[in-house]
Design a protein around this motif. Sequence first.
Motif, PDB file in Angstrom:
ATOM      1  N   LEU A 242      27.382  37.154  43.801  1.00 13.97           N
ATOM      2  CA  LEU A 242      26.505  36.044  44.559  1.00 13.97           C
ATOM      3  C   LEU A 242      25.262  36.398  45.020  1.00 13.97           C
ATOM      4  O   LEU A 242      24.575  35.668  45.590  1.00 13.97           O
ATOM      5  CB  LEU A 242      27.321  35.361  45.694  1.00 13.97           C
ATOM      6  N   GLY A 243      25.072  37.841  44.903  1.00 20.45           N
ATOM      7  CA  GLY A 243      23.924  38.510  45.322  1.00 20.45           C
ATOM      8  C   GLY A 243      23.692  38.745  46.941  1.00 20.45           C
ATOM      9  O   GLY A 243      22.550  38.760  47.304  1.00 20.45           O
ATOM     10  N   TYR A 362      31.378  32.783  53.960  1.00 25.70           N
ATOM     11  CA  TYR A 362      32.020  33.234  52.506  1.00 25.70           C
ATOM     12  C   TYR A 362      33.641  32.885  52.743  1.00 25.70           C
ATOM     13  O   TYR A 362      34.044  33.566  53.755  1.00 25.70           O
ATOM     14  CB  TYR A 362      31.577  34.430  52.164  1.00 25.70           C
ATOM     15  N   VAL A 363      34.110  32.025  52.054  1.00 27.95           N
ATOM     16  CA  VAL A 363      35.543  31.979  52.208  1.00 27.95           C
ATOM     17  C   VAL A 363      36.369  32.088  50.765  1.00 27.95           C
ATOM     18  O   VAL A 363      35.759  31.683  49.695  1.00 27.95           O
ATOM     19  CB  VAL A 363      35.997  30.861  52.615  1.00 27.95           C
ATOM     20  N   ARG A 364      37.279  33.042  50.796  1.00 29.95           N
ATOM     21  CA  ARG A 364      38.127  33.232  49.488  1.00 29.95           C
ATOM     22  C   ARG A 364      39.363  32.781  49.721  1.00 29.95           C
ATOM     23  O   ARG A 364      40.205  33.212  50.628  1.00 29.95           O
ATOM     24  CB  ARG A 364      38.092  34.723  49.133  1.00 29.95           C
ATOM     25  N   ILE A 392      32.889  28.582  43.583  1.00 32.50           N
ATOM     26  CA  ILE A 392      32.986  29.221  42.410  1.00 32.50           C
ATOM     27  C   ILE A 392      34.682  29.646  42.008  1.00 32.50           C
ATOM     28  O   ILE A 392      35.169  30.163  43.208  1.00 32.50           O
ATOM     29  CB  ILE A 392      32.273  30.634  42.317  1.00 32.50           C
ATOM     30  N   GLN A 393      35.082  29.415  40.950  1.00 31.86           N
ATOM     31  CA  GLN A 393      36.455  30.001  40.647  1.00 31.86           C
ATOM     32  C   GLN A 393      36.216  31.021  39.284  1.00 31.86           C
ATOM     33  O   GLN A 393      36.141  30.376  38.284  1.00 31.86           O
ATOM     34  CB  GLN A 393      37.496  28.553  40.309  1.00 31.86           C
ATOM     35  N   PRO A 394      36.042  32.107  39.871  1.00 33.48           N
ATOM     36  CA  PRO A 394      35.956  33.071  38.820  1.00 33.48           C
ATOM     37  C   PRO A 394      36.822  33.286  37.577  1.00 33.48           C
ATOM     38  O   PRO A 394      38.104  33.101  38.112  1.00 33.48           O
ATOM     39  CB  PRO A 394      35.809  34.453  39.602  1.00 33.48           C
ATOM     40  N   GLU A 395      36.477  33.338  36.261  1.00 36.11           N
ATOM     41  CA  GLU A 395      37.631  33.442  35.469  1.00 36.11           C
ATOM     42  C   GLU A 395      38.187  34.648  35.370  1.00 36.11           C
ATOM     43  O   GLU A 395      37.527  35.697  35.794  1.00 36.11           O
ATOM     44  CB  GLU A 395      37.048  32.796  34.088  1.00 36.11           C
ATOM     45  N   GLY A 396      39.404  34.625  34.472  1.00 38.56           N
ATOM     46  CA  GLY A 396      39.686  36.207  34.197  1.00 38.56           C
ATOM     47  C   GLY A 396      40.721  36.627  35.315  1.00 38.56           C
ATOM     48  O   GLY A 396      40.702  37.914  35.513  1.00 38.56           O
ATOM     49  N   ILE A 405      36.279  30.844  45.657  1.00 35.56           N
ATOM     50  CA  ILE A 405      35.303  31.159  46.639  1.00 35.56           C
ATOM     51  C   ILE A 405      34.499  29.771  46.986  1.00 35.56           C
ATOM     52  O   ILE A 405      33.974  29.104  46.238  1.00 35.56           O
ATOM     53  CB  ILE A 405      34.420  31.969  45.831  1.00 35.56           C
ATOM     54  N   LEU A 406      34.516  29.785  48.407  1.00 37.51           N
ATOM     55  CA  LEU A 406      33.320  28.615  48.804  1.00 37.51           C
ATOM     56  C   LEU A 406      32.293  29.264  49.574  1.00 37.51           C
ATOM     57  O   LEU A 406      32.852  30.194  50.542  1.00 37.51           O
ATOM     58  CB  LEU A 406      34.213  27.990  49.686  1.00 37.51           C
TER      59      LEU A 406
END
Length: 442
Positions: A242-243, A362-364, A392-396, A405-406
């Motif tokens: 996310l940088g 940042y919330v996971r 974001i819902q990272p793939e894989g 991730i919010l």
Amino acid sequence: MQQVNVGLIGGGTVGGGVFRALDRNGDLLAARTGVRIRVHRVAVKAFDEPRKVAIPESMLTTDWRAVVEDSGVDVVAELAGGTTVAREMILTALRLGKPVVTANKALLSAHGEALFAAAAKAGTNLYYEASVAGGIPIIKALRDGFVGNRIPHLYGIVNGTCNYILTRMQQEGAGFDEVLKEAQRLGYAEAEPSLDIDGWDSQHKVGILASLAHGFWVRPDQIHVEGIRGVTPLDIRFAGQLGYTIKLLGVVKSVPDRRSERTGGEAPVVVAVYPALVPNAHVLASVQDAFNAVFVRGDLVGDTLFYGRGAGQDPTASAVLSDLVDAARDWIHQTPRRIPPFVPHASKGRVLPLADAVSRYYVRLAVVDRPGVLARVAAILGRNRIGISSVIQPEGHPGGSVPLILMIHDAPNRSMARALRQMGRLAAVKAPPVVLRVETFA
Ligand code: HSE
């Protein structure tokens, strides 16, 4: 050439380092200042303890009073650490009218006000440059260099151990426990690491910086503290995508509230220690390994950065020497309170509890990969009037749950805590939410 005799208390890493630095650079100091600073006596724990820096036996004693009360000692340097006997050592020296130099952040954080009052009462001084960020002259900067500025915010990476661990975790993708063990093996982390990794050392330092920046003494119990045990390689990786880079920050922020805006009075100050996402474009994101850095914004000067080694024998000696020169000049010129150690000047200064402030987050979440889950999470945030800036819902990530991730806009910390409790109760959320604050340095 005038001469000032120093009594050192502590002949270990810090005391030995000061002894060696005076030996190495004493002529330079004398040439620059016109004062010869000479070690007169050194109090050590035991005569036969192993010492990396050899100190002549004739100077050694195991009785600190023999140093402090020696009429030949003009200035006392308390470099022993601890908060009980060290306090007595300093108070005894001050009562005798002797200026004291200390590196003792834990003691100052807990008893700073009383020690400064004792120095004032005795008409002498207490210097403490080495107490925060080792060799970086941040105390002088705040006390003198920025004396004409208000300080809207100050952020510090002030614990080298934590910064070293976070840097290794980021570079190697390794877990906290593994990196901590490695850091202990290499001597970067203490065998009993909690003072560093649970944020207490940073709390001591940030309390001192906040007090100097805002003119009232900030007590340790007013400082919210979170350490880095909960930081995972997964979050470091997602933050990177996310940088952002995760850093343990000491935070001192002026937060205007209704009262300060209505009355035009001092804004309250948030003082806290927590791991935070730092935008990679910000200079603090690139502070690596065991280095420290303090980023200070002054209302006149603008943004400034102080960077260097926050611990270690020579950097700490550098700070102690600078204090010894100040103390020596005062002693020689009979100007004992030329630079008072701390001047309380904000009688209405207030600390705003972090719970009453707003933060970005940042919330996971670890959620089951089923339609409708995101909607339920979003509904909770909506009910609590919390805005999402990205999801974001990272793939894989195959398995029983997937990361969600919010990134959350500025949210009142109390509302966020409530929303997190509600999310944690959702059947689709499989583990306690991971939450980190995000700093924008706006
Ligand atoms: N243990 C500290 C650090 C140095 O890791 O930065 C002394 O405060």
